[in-house]
Write a protein that holds these residues in place. Sequence first.
Motif, PDB file in Angstrom:
ATOM      1  N   GLY A  46       9.368   8.905 -16.930  1.00 41.85           N
ATOM      2  CA  GLY A  46       9.017   8.756 -15.397  1.00 41.85           C
ATOM      3  C   GLY A  46       7.519   8.452 -15.134  1.00 41.85           C
ATOM      4  N   LEU A  47       6.638   8.922 -15.980  1.00 40.05           N
ATOM      5  CA  LEU A  47       5.225   8.652 -16.010  1.00 40.05           C
ATOM      6  C   LEU A  47       4.974   7.233 -16.395  1.00 40.05           C
ATOM      7  CD1 LEU A  47       2.497   9.826 -15.489  1.00 40.05           C
ATOM      8  CD2 LEU A  47       2.551  10.450 -18.042  1.00 40.05           C
ATOM      9  N   PHE A  48       5.600   6.792 -17.306  1.00 36.82           N
ATOM     10  CA  PHE A  48       5.414   5.401 -17.653  1.00 36.82           C
ATOM     11  C   PHE A  48       5.790   4.494 -16.740  1.00 36.82           C
ATOM     12  CE2 PHE A  48       7.196   1.566 -19.353  1.00 36.82           C
ATOM     13  CZ  PHE A  48       6.136   1.046 -19.866  1.00 36.82           C
TER      14      PHE A  48
ATOM     15  N   THR B 166       4.230   0.881 -12.026  1.00 34.47           N
ATOM     16  CA  THR B 166       4.465   0.626 -10.645  1.00 34.47           C
ATOM     17  C   THR B 166       3.010   0.830 -10.145  1.00 34.47           C
ATOM     18  OG1 THR B 166       6.965   1.257 -10.862  1.00 34.47           O
ATOM     19  CG2 THR B 166       5.752   1.094  -8.612  1.00 34.47           C
ATOM     20  N   PHE B 167       2.673   1.688 -10.214  1.00 34.96           N
ATOM     21  CA  PHE B 167       1.118   2.342  -9.617  1.00 34.96           C
ATOM     22  C   PHE B 167      -0.006   1.039  -9.854  1.00 34.96           C
ATOM     23  CE2 PHE B 167      -3.102   3.952  -9.510  1.00 34.96           C
ATOM     24  CZ  PHE B 167      -3.292   4.212  -8.161  1.00 34.96           C
ATOM     25  N   LEU B 168      -0.017   0.616 -11.071  1.00 37.37           N
ATOM     26  CA  LEU B 168      -0.925  -0.321 -11.588  1.00 37.37           C
ATOM     27  C   LEU B 168      -0.461  -1.702 -10.954  1.00 37.37           C
ATOM     28  CD1 LEU B 168      -1.593   0.667 -15.282  1.00 37.37           C
ATOM     29  CD2 LEU B 168      -3.027   0.932 -13.305  1.00 37.37           C
ATOM     30  N   VAL B 169       0.688  -1.975 -10.917  1.00 39.69           N
ATOM     31  CA  VAL B 169       1.184  -3.528 -10.584  1.00 39.69           C
ATOM     32  C   VAL B 169       1.052  -3.561  -9.274  1.00 39.69           C
ATOM     33  CG1 VAL B 169       3.187  -5.070 -10.460  1.00 39.69           C
ATOM     34  CG2 VAL B 169       2.662  -4.009 -12.513  1.00 39.69           C
ATOM     35  N   PHE B 170       1.500  -2.583  -8.432  1.00 43.97           N
ATOM     36  CA  PHE B 170       1.429  -2.802  -7.048  1.00 43.97           C
ATOM     37  C   PHE B 170       0.303  -2.402  -6.400  1.00 43.97           C
ATOM     38  CE2 PHE B 170       6.287  -2.737  -7.321  1.00 43.97           C
ATOM     39  CZ  PHE B 170       6.374  -3.550  -6.104  1.00 43.97           C
ATOM     40  N   GLY B 171      -0.777  -1.515  -7.121  1.00 44.92           N
ATOM     41  CA  GLY B 171      -2.150  -1.602  -6.652  1.00 44.92           C
ATOM     42  C   GLY B 171      -2.877  -2.916  -6.770  1.00 44.92           C
ATOM     43  N   TRP B 172      -2.462  -3.533  -7.793  1.00 44.37           N
ATOM     44  CA  TRP B 172      -3.223  -4.765  -8.101  1.00 44.37           C
ATOM     45  C   TRP B 172      -2.545  -5.890  -7.106  1.00 44.37           C
ATOM     46  CZ3 TRP B 172      -7.282  -6.713 -10.219  1.00 44.37           C
ATOM     47  CH2 TRP B 172      -7.294  -7.840 -10.313  1.00 44.37           C
TER      48      TRP B 172
ATOM     49  N   ALA C 219       0.833  -1.173   0.072  1.00 40.96           N
ATOM     50  CA  ALA C 219      -0.005  -0.136   0.035  1.00 40.96           C
ATOM     51  C   ALA C 219       0.730   1.151  -0.077  1.00 40.96           C
ATOM     52  CB  ALA C 219      -0.939  -0.159   1.243  1.00 40.96           C
ATOM     53  N   LEU C 220       2.098   1.270   0.708  1.00 41.00           N
ATOM     54  CA  LEU C 220       2.787   2.400   0.506  1.00 41.00           C
ATOM     55  C   LEU C 220       3.467   2.654  -0.592  1.00 41.00           C
ATOM     56  CD1 LEU C 220       4.329   2.286   4.258  1.00 41.00           C
ATOM     57  CD2 LEU C 220       2.847   3.752   3.434  1.00 41.00           C
TER      58      LEU C 220
ATOM     59  N   GLY D 248       1.601   6.520  -6.893  1.00 37.67           N
ATOM     60  CA  GLY D 248       0.652   7.586  -7.173  1.00 37.67           C
ATOM     61  C   GLY D 248       1.127   8.785  -7.152  1.00 37.67           C
ATOM     62  N   TYR D 249       1.736   9.416  -6.227  1.00 34.66           N
ATOM     63  CA  TYR D 249       1.983  10.632  -6.120  1.00 34.66           C
ATOM     64  C   TYR D 249       3.136  10.923  -7.307  1.00 34.66           C
ATOM     65  CZ  TYR D 249       4.632  14.732  -4.192  1.00 34.66           C
ATOM     66  OH  TYR D 249       5.103  15.901  -4.147  1.00 34.66           O
ATOM     67  N   SER D 250       3.977   9.968  -7.326  1.00 31.18           N
ATOM     68  CA  SER D 250       5.181  10.146  -8.508  1.00 31.18           C
ATOM     69  C   SER D 250       4.430  10.343  -9.914  1.00 31.18           C
ATOM     70  CB  SER D 250       6.136   9.085  -8.479  1.00 31.18           C
ATOM     71  OG  SER D 250       5.794   7.931  -8.530  1.00 31.18           O
ATOM     72  N   SER D 251       3.222   9.476  -9.931  1.00 29.11           N
ATOM     73  CA  SER D 251       2.888   9.692 -11.422  1.00 29.11           C
ATOM     74  C   SER D 251       2.159  10.966 -11.754  1.00 29.11           C
ATOM     75  CB  SER D 251       1.735   8.705 -11.451  1.00 29.11           C
ATOM     76  OG  SER D 251       2.231   7.418 -11.510  1.00 29.11           O
ATOM     77  N   PHE D 252       1.555  11.402 -10.474  1.00 26.92           N
ATOM     78  CA  PHE D 252       1.311  13.089 -10.892  1.00 26.92           C
ATOM     79  C   PHE D 252       2.276  13.922 -10.920  1.00 26.92           C
ATOM     80  CE2 PHE D 252       0.015  16.819  -8.497  1.00 26.92           C
ATOM     81  CZ  PHE D 252      -0.957  17.380  -9.286  1.00 26.92           C
TER      82      PHE D 252
END
Length: 55
Positions: free
Chosen positions: A29-31, A36-42, A8-9, A15-19
């Motif tokens: 960096g966005l990619f 990372t957000f999608l994989v770890f979120g899943w 979760a962390l 998510g913050y780094s994507s923004f």
Amino acid sequence: MGLVIIFALVTLLAGYSSFTALKNKNFLGLFFAAATFLVFGWFTFMTVWKDGYPI
């Protein structure tokens, strides 16, 4: 329990780094941040869904 917290962390930081990368127009960096957000979120979602959140 600890694994869910770590996932979760990482998801929140990604998510913050994507923004931030989107705001700075840093597309590489966005990619990586979005991936990372999608994989770890899943991983976070499936870990909570399968193992449950401890009471």
